[in-house]
Design a protein around this motif. Structure first.
Motif, PDB file in Angstrom:
ATOM      1  N   ILE A 110       1.235  -0.868  -0.268  1.00  0.00           N
ATOM      2  CA  ILE A 110      -0.109   0.161  -0.139  1.00  0.00           C
ATOM      3  C   ILE A 110       1.242   1.609  -0.163  1.00  0.00           C
ATOM      4  O   ILE A 110       0.199   2.674  -0.184  1.00  0.00           O
ATOM      5  N   LEU A 131       0.566   4.696  -2.120  1.00  0.00           N
ATOM      6  CA  LEU A 131      -0.416   5.885  -2.106  1.00  0.00           C
ATOM      7  C   LEU A 131       0.113   6.687  -0.815  1.00  0.00           C
ATOM      8  O   LEU A 131      -0.181   8.069  -0.970  1.00  0.00           O
ATOM      9  N   PRO A 167      -3.381   1.225   8.353  1.00  0.00           N
ATOM     10  CA  PRO A 167      -3.617  -0.380   7.547  1.00  0.00           C
ATOM     11  C   PRO A 167      -3.478  -1.765   8.454  1.00  0.00           C
ATOM     12  O   PRO A 167      -3.258  -1.689   9.524  1.00  0.00           O
ATOM     13  N   THR A 226      -4.671  -9.467   0.300  1.00  0.00           N
ATOM     14  CA  THR A 226      -5.586  -7.442   0.638  1.00  0.00           C
ATOM     15  C   THR A 226      -5.456  -7.238   2.177  1.00  0.00           C
ATOM     16  O   THR A 226      -4.881  -7.847   2.563  1.00  0.00           O
ATOM     17  N   ILE A 268      -6.800  -0.760   4.356  1.00  0.00           N
ATOM     18  CA  ILE A 268      -6.323   0.921   4.407  1.00  0.00           C
ATOM     19  C   ILE A 268      -7.787   2.129   5.564  1.00  0.00           C
ATOM     20  O   ILE A 268      -8.551   2.297   4.376  1.00  0.00           O
ATOM     21  N   SER A 279      -6.163  -2.241  -0.296  1.00  0.00           N
ATOM     22  CA  SER A 279      -4.624  -2.470  -1.522  1.00  0.00           C
ATOM     23  C   SER A 279      -5.201  -4.334  -1.700  1.00  0.00           C
ATOM     24  O   SER A 279      -4.548  -4.466  -0.542  1.00  0.00           O
ATOM     25  N   THR A 293       0.607  -3.666  -8.758  1.00  0.00           N
ATOM     26  CA  THR A 293       0.012  -3.785  -7.785  1.00  0.00           C
ATOM     27  C   THR A 293      -1.353  -1.827  -7.819  1.00  0.00           C
ATOM     28  O   THR A 293      -1.068  -1.439  -8.139  1.00  0.00           O
ATOM     29  N   THR A 318      -4.425   0.205  -5.468  1.00  0.00           N
ATOM     30  CA  THR A 318      -4.759   0.199  -4.319  1.00  0.00           C
ATOM     31  C   THR A 318      -6.126   1.687  -5.009  1.00  0.00           C
ATOM     32  O   THR A 318      -5.801   2.798  -5.252  1.00  0.00           O
ATOM     33  N   TYR A 319      -7.203   1.142  -3.991  1.00  0.00           N
ATOM     34  CA  TYR A 319      -8.035   1.898  -4.447  1.00  0.00           C
ATOM     35  C   TYR A 319      -8.685   2.611  -3.511  1.00  0.00           C
ATOM     36  O   TYR A 319      -9.379   1.763  -1.368  1.00  0.00           O
TER      37      TYR A 319
END
Length: 301
Positions: free
Chosen positions: A12, A15, A57, A64, A67, A98, A106, A108-109
């Motif tokens: 992660i 981001l 995190p 998975t 975040i 992530s 990778t 990240t959303y």
């Protein structure tokens, strides 16, 4: 479990810190400008900003991680010559995940609900919703590319910001560069085992609803670019970075009628922007900033 946590902090980090070597769990800063003049006026104002960022995190499984966290800042300045100082508050929650799509990719959303106003008579009009997606391609252990999209709504309307970036650190860790443009750029190099010199750039865009005589009639749009150089030291604790920064900032604290909007914003362009600004232009200004970062190191194989 510790090894899994290290793995997912690595996933992660694009981001959270723009780096493949660490993740910044806590970032606190305070800055203040010198006297900043209003256009066509002998009057001026100072701009003080307290900013905090927290990232927590949570590991779910081998591919998975959740975040979570929040950002909070307070800005204090005069919006008009000889007016009282206004305080503007910005709170943004972070909730997303992530995941490792492949050995090299990778994703990240993160969903980003925002509450931004002068915090007088807080209501649904003070709430915005944004989101970010960042994909990282690992070219080498010490070098990667980033691509992404930041989108949401603000007081002026809907916006879209494409993102592109890189991360590189030299084999001896003496030189480091990280970027996620158009908002972030940092380049630094070590001058000793505990001290680094760097330059950075931060672009910031946000809006705040403003109450006038207990009625919601205006909003403020802040578009600010900060260019600074800094001295960093971690003598107190290897994970605690203390920075002293000095730099130059553009100041665009523009006030508009609450119904004065645009059709669409695709950074850096605004379509259908026929708005009328209700306050005076602010000049650029120098600033001094102190910053403390708690950085969690990641040791990848």
């Amino acid at each position: 479990m510790v090894n899994k946590l290290l793995l997912f902090l690595f996933l992660i980090s694009p981001l959270l810190s723009n780096s493949q070597e660490y993740v910044d769990l806590l970032n606190l800063s305070y800055s203040k400008t010198g006297d900043t003049s209003f256009e066509n006026s002998s009057e001026g104002t100072t701009i003080s900003i307290f900013d905090s960022k927290v990232t927590l995190p949570i590991v779910l499984n081998e591919k998975t991680a959740l975040i979570t966290g929040f950002d909070f800042n307070i800005k204090k300045l005069q919006l008009l010559p000889n007016s009282n100082f206004s305080e503007l508050y910005y709170t943004r929650l972070k909730l997303g995940f992530s995941t490792q799509h492949s050995d090299r990719w990778t994703g990240t959303y993160v969903l980003l609900p925002i509450l931004a106003s002068d915090y007088k008579n807080i209501g649904s009009d003070d709430i915005y919703v944004g989101g970010i997606a960042v994909w990282t391609y690992k070219k080498r252990k010490n070098f990667n590319y980033k691509f992404g999209l930041y989108t949401g709504n603000e007081a002026f309307g809907f916006y879209i910001t494409p993102l592109v970036g890189i991360y590189y650190i030299s084999p001896n860790s003496g030189f480091e560069i990280s970027a996620l443009l158009p908002g972030l750029f940092d380049m630094n190099f070590g001058i000793s085992s505990k001290t680094r010199l760097g330059i950075d750039y931060k672009g910031n865009s946000e809006t705040f609803k403003i109450q006038n005589d207990k009625a919601l009639t205006t909003y403020l749009e802040n578009n600010c670019l900060e260019f600074s150089c800094y001295l960093q030291n971690n003598s107190l604790d290897k994970n605690l970075l203390l920075r002293l920064k000095t730099g130059y900032s553009t100041n665009s604290y523009d006030v508009y009628d609450v119904n004065d909007k645009i059709d669409l914003s695709i950074t850096p362009f605004k379509f259908g922007n026929n708005r009328t600004k209700l306050n005076s232009e602010l000049a650029y200004s120098s600033f001094l900033k102190v910053e403390a970062i708690y950085r969690f190191p990641i040791y990848s194989k």
